[in-house]
Design a protein around this motif. Structure first.
Motif, PDB file in Angstrom:
ATOM      1  N   ASP A   1      18.899  15.728  25.989  1.00 26.18           N
ATOM      2  CA  ASP A   1      18.155  15.953  27.233  1.00 26.18           C
ATOM      3  C   ASP A   1      16.654  15.903  26.957  1.00 26.18           C
ATOM      4  O   ASP A   1      16.217  15.767  25.822  1.00 26.18           O
ATOM      5  N   GLY A   2      15.888  16.013  28.015  1.00 26.46           N
ATOM      6  CA  GLY A   2      14.438  15.919  27.892  1.00 26.46           C
ATOM      7  C   GLY A   2      13.842  16.953  26.943  1.00 26.46           C
ATOM      8  O   GLY A   2      12.901  16.656  26.207  1.00 26.46           O
ATOM      9  N   ASN A   3      14.391  18.161  26.953  1.00 28.13           N
ATOM     10  CA  ASN A   3      13.881  19.199  26.055  1.00 28.13           C
ATOM     11  C   ASN A   3      14.106  18.838  24.597  1.00 28.13           C
ATOM     12  O   ASN A   3      13.238  19.063  23.752  1.00 28.13           O
ATOM     13  N   ALA A   4      15.275  18.286  24.285  1.00 36.19           N
ATOM     14  CA  ALA A   4      15.564  17.877  22.909  1.00 36.19           C
ATOM     15  C   ALA A   4      14.631  16.746  22.481  1.00 36.19           C
ATOM     16  O   ALA A   4      14.177  16.717  21.334  1.00 36.19           O
ATOM     17  N   ILE A   5      14.342  15.843  23.399  1.00 38.14           N
ATOM     18  CA  ILE A   5      13.426  14.739  23.092  1.00 38.14           C
ATOM     19  C   ILE A   5      12.033  15.297  22.804  1.00 38.14           C
ATOM     20  O   ILE A   5      11.375  14.919  21.839  1.00 38.14           O
ATOM     21  N   LYS A   6      11.576  16.211  23.660  1.00 34.60           N
ATOM     22  CA  LYS A   6      10.247  16.786  23.488  1.00 34.60           C
ATOM     23  C   LYS A   6      10.115  17.533  22.163  1.00 34.60           C
ATOM     24  O   LYS A   6       9.035  17.565  21.574  1.00 34.60           O
ATOM     25  N   GLU A   7      11.216  18.137  21.694  1.00 32.43           N
ATOM     26  CA  GLU A   7      11.182  18.841  20.410  1.00 32.43           C
ATOM     27  C   GLU A   7      10.890  17.885  19.261  1.00 32.43           C
ATOM     28  O   GLU A   7      10.209  18.240  18.310  1.00 32.43           O
ATOM     29  N   ASN A   8      11.447  16.672  19.346  1.00 26.92           N
ATOM     30  CA  ASN A   8      11.256  15.677  18.290  1.00 26.92           C
ATOM     31  C   ASN A   8       9.993  14.862  18.478  1.00 26.92           C
ATOM     32  O   ASN A   8       9.310  14.547  17.522  1.00 26.92           O
ATOM     33  N   CYS A   9       9.725  14.476  19.691  1.00 30.75           N
ATOM     34  CA  CYS A   9       8.608  13.577  19.990  1.00 30.75           C
ATOM     35  C   CYS A   9       7.463  14.383  20.593  1.00 30.75           C
ATOM     36  O   CYS A   9       7.267  14.398  21.809  1.00 30.75           O
ATOM     37  N   LEU A  10       6.712  15.025  19.752  1.00 35.50           N
ATOM     38  CA  LEU A  10       5.641  15.893  20.218  1.00 35.50           C
ATOM     39  C   LEU A  10       4.423  15.123  20.699  1.00 35.50           C
ATOM     40  O   LEU A  10       3.580  15.656  21.398  1.00 35.50           O
ATOM     41  N   ASN A  11       4.331  13.852  20.318  1.00 41.95           N
ATOM     42  CA  ASN A  11       3.139  13.058  20.630  1.00 41.95           C
ATOM     43  C   ASN A  11       3.427  11.936  21.621  1.00 41.95           C
ATOM     44  O   ASN A  11       2.883  10.847  21.486  1.00 41.95           O
ATOM     45  N   ILE A  12       4.268  12.196  22.610  1.00 43.73           N
ATOM     46  CA  ILE A  12       4.553  11.185  23.632  1.00 43.73           C
ATOM     47  C   ILE A  12       3.242  10.897  24.362  1.00 43.73           C
ATOM     48  O   ILE A  12       2.592  11.815  24.852  1.00 43.73           O
ATOM     49  N   PRO A  13       2.830   9.616  24.425  1.00 43.46           N
ATOM     50  CA  PRO A  13       1.514   9.269  24.986  1.00 43.46           C
ATOM     51  C   PRO A  13       1.293   9.713  26.428  1.00 43.46           C
ATOM     52  O   PRO A  13       0.221  10.148  26.787  1.00 43.46           O
ATOM     53  N   ASP A  14       2.302   9.577  27.280  1.00 43.24           N
ATOM     54  CA  ASP A  14       2.169  10.024  28.664  1.00 43.24           C
ATOM     55  C   ASP A  14       3.546  10.278  29.245  1.00 43.24           C
ATOM     56  O   ASP A  14       4.560   9.907  28.660  1.00 43.24           O
ATOM     57  N   LYS A  15       3.579  10.917  30.395  1.00 45.86           N
ATOM     58  CA  LYS A  15       4.850  11.321  30.999  1.00 45.86           C
ATOM     59  C   LYS A  15       5.731  10.137  31.360  1.00 45.86           C
ATOM     60  O   LYS A  15       6.949  10.244  31.351  1.00 45.86           O
ATOM     61  N   ASN A  16       5.136   9.007  31.690  1.00 48.36           N
ATOM     62  CA  ASN A  16       5.922   7.827  32.057  1.00 48.36           C
ATOM     63  C   ASN A  16       6.760   7.323  30.895  1.00 48.36           C
ATOM     64  O   ASN A  16       7.778   6.672  31.095  1.00 48.36           O
ATOM     65  N   ARG A  17       6.334   7.598  29.698  1.00 49.80           N
ATOM     66  CA  ARG A  17       7.084   7.151  28.523  1.00 49.80           C
ATOM     67  C   ARG A  17       8.400   7.903  28.352  1.00 49.80           C
ATOM     68  O   ARG A  17       9.306   7.428  27.692  1.00 49.80           O
ATOM     69  N   MET A  18       8.507   9.096  28.932  1.00 50.09           N
ATOM     70  CA  MET A  18       9.762   9.855  28.827  1.00 50.09           C
ATOM     71  C   MET A  18      10.907   9.072  29.452  1.00 50.09           C
ATOM     72  O   MET A  18      11.992   9.012  28.902  1.00 50.09           O
ATOM     73  N   SER A  19      10.668   8.429  30.602  1.00 46.71           N
ATOM     74  CA  SER A  19      11.732   7.641  31.223  1.00 46.71           C
ATOM     75  C   SER A  19      12.096   6.445  30.350  1.00 46.71           C
ATOM     76  O   SER A  19      13.263   6.059  30.278  1.00 46.71           O
ATOM     77  N   GLU A  20      11.127   5.874  29.666  1.00 44.84           N
ATOM     78  CA  GLU A  20      11.402   4.783  28.719  1.00 44.84           C
ATOM     79  C   GLU A  20      12.311   5.272  27.593  1.00 44.84           C
ATOM     80  O   GLU A  20      13.258   4.594  27.205  1.00 44.84           O
ATOM     81  N   ILE A  21      12.006   6.445  27.078  1.00 49.01           N
ATOM     82  CA  ILE A  21      12.809   7.013  25.990  1.00 49.01           C
ATOM     83  C   ILE A  21      14.228   7.295  26.472  1.00 49.01           C
ATOM     84  O   ILE A  21      15.199   6.975  25.780  1.00 49.01           O
ATOM     85  N   MET A  22      14.367   7.868  27.657  1.00 50.65           N
ATOM     86  CA  MET A  22      15.699   8.187  28.176  1.00 50.65           C
ATOM     87  C   MET A  22      16.501   6.908  28.424  1.00 50.65           C
ATOM     88  O   MET A  22      17.689   6.855  28.120  1.00 50.65           O
ATOM     89  N   GLN A  23      15.858   5.862  28.949  1.00 50.44           N
ATOM     90  CA  GLN A  23      16.561   4.601  29.170  1.00 50.44           C
ATOM     91  C   GLN A  23      16.961   3.962  27.852  1.00 50.44           C
ATOM     92  O   GLN A  23      18.053   3.414  27.721  1.00 50.44           O
ATOM     93  N   SER A  24      16.120   4.055  26.857  1.00 59.12           N
ATOM     94  CA  SER A  24      16.431   3.530  25.530  1.00 59.12           C
ATOM     95  C   SER A  24      17.668   4.225  24.969  1.00 59.12           C
ATOM     96  O   SER A  24      18.525   3.601  24.349  1.00 59.12           O
ATOM     97  N   GLN A  25      17.755   5.516  25.211  1.00 59.15           N
ATOM     98  CA  GLN A  25      18.910   6.280  24.753  1.00 59.15           C
ATOM     99  C   GLN A  25      20.195   5.804  25.443  1.00 59.15           C
ATOM    100  O   GLN A  25      21.225   5.617  24.798  1.00 59.15           O
ATOM    101  N   ILE A  26      20.126   5.572  26.750  1.00 55.86           N
ATOM    102  CA  ILE A  26      21.295   5.080  27.500  1.00 55.86           C
ATOM    103  C   ILE A  26      21.700   3.702  26.974  1.00 55.86           C
ATOM    104  O   ILE A  26      22.890   3.434  26.766  1.00 55.86           O
ATOM    105  N   ASP A  27      20.724   2.832  26.749  1.00 56.51           N
ATOM    106  CA  ASP A  27      21.019   1.501  26.214  1.00 56.51           C
ATOM    107  C   ASP A  27      21.726   1.612  24.866  1.00 56.51           C
ATOM    108  O   ASP A  27      22.683   0.887  24.593  1.00 56.51           O
ATOM    109  N   TRP A  28      21.247   2.522  24.017  1.00 51.45           N
ATOM    110  CA  TRP A  28      21.868   2.729  22.704  1.00 51.45           C
ATOM    111  C   TRP A  28      23.302   3.217  22.883  1.00 51.45           C
ATOM    112  O   TRP A  28      24.206   2.765  22.188  1.00 51.45           O
ATOM    113  N   MET A  29      23.518   4.128  23.811  1.00 47.73           N
ATOM    114  CA  MET A  29      24.859   4.678  24.038  1.00 47.73           C
ATOM    115  C   MET A  29      25.829   3.597  24.511  1.00 47.73           C
ATOM    116  O   MET A  29      26.998   3.608  24.123  1.00 47.73           O
TER     117      MET A  29
END
Length: 76
Positions: free
Chosen positions: A25-53
């Motif tokens: 989930d988003g909280n787990a991502i934030k724990e690992n990725c402390l330097n996300i450039p901006d909030k819009n990148r979170m949706s990119e990360i979540m979509q990347s995760q779905i693609d991987w799954m």
């Protein structure tokens, strides 16, 4: 081509891919990725995760964490 796509989706249970929930989930991502450039990148990360799954239907939480750490290592 379209029928090949449908066959591929059925083979990998892709017809339900729209309903996939990310392993991390988003909280787990934030724990690992402390330097996300901006909030819009979170949706990119979540979509990347779905693609991987979709590509790794038997993937584990450990494997997705390794993938995320490798893919977004600049944000860790």
């Amino acid at each position: 081509f379209f029928l090949d796509l449908i066959e591929l989706a059925n083979r990998y249970d892709g017809q339900n891919s729209w309903a996939l929930k990310p392993i991390l989930d988003g909280n787990a991502i934030k724990e690992n990725c402390l330097n996300i450039p901006d909030k819009n990148r979170m949706s990119e990360i979540m979509q990347s995760q779905i693609d991987w799954m979709i590509s790794n239907p038997a993937g584990t939480e450990k494997e997705i964490r390794e993938y995320m750490n490798k893919t977004y290592r600049d944000w860790i």
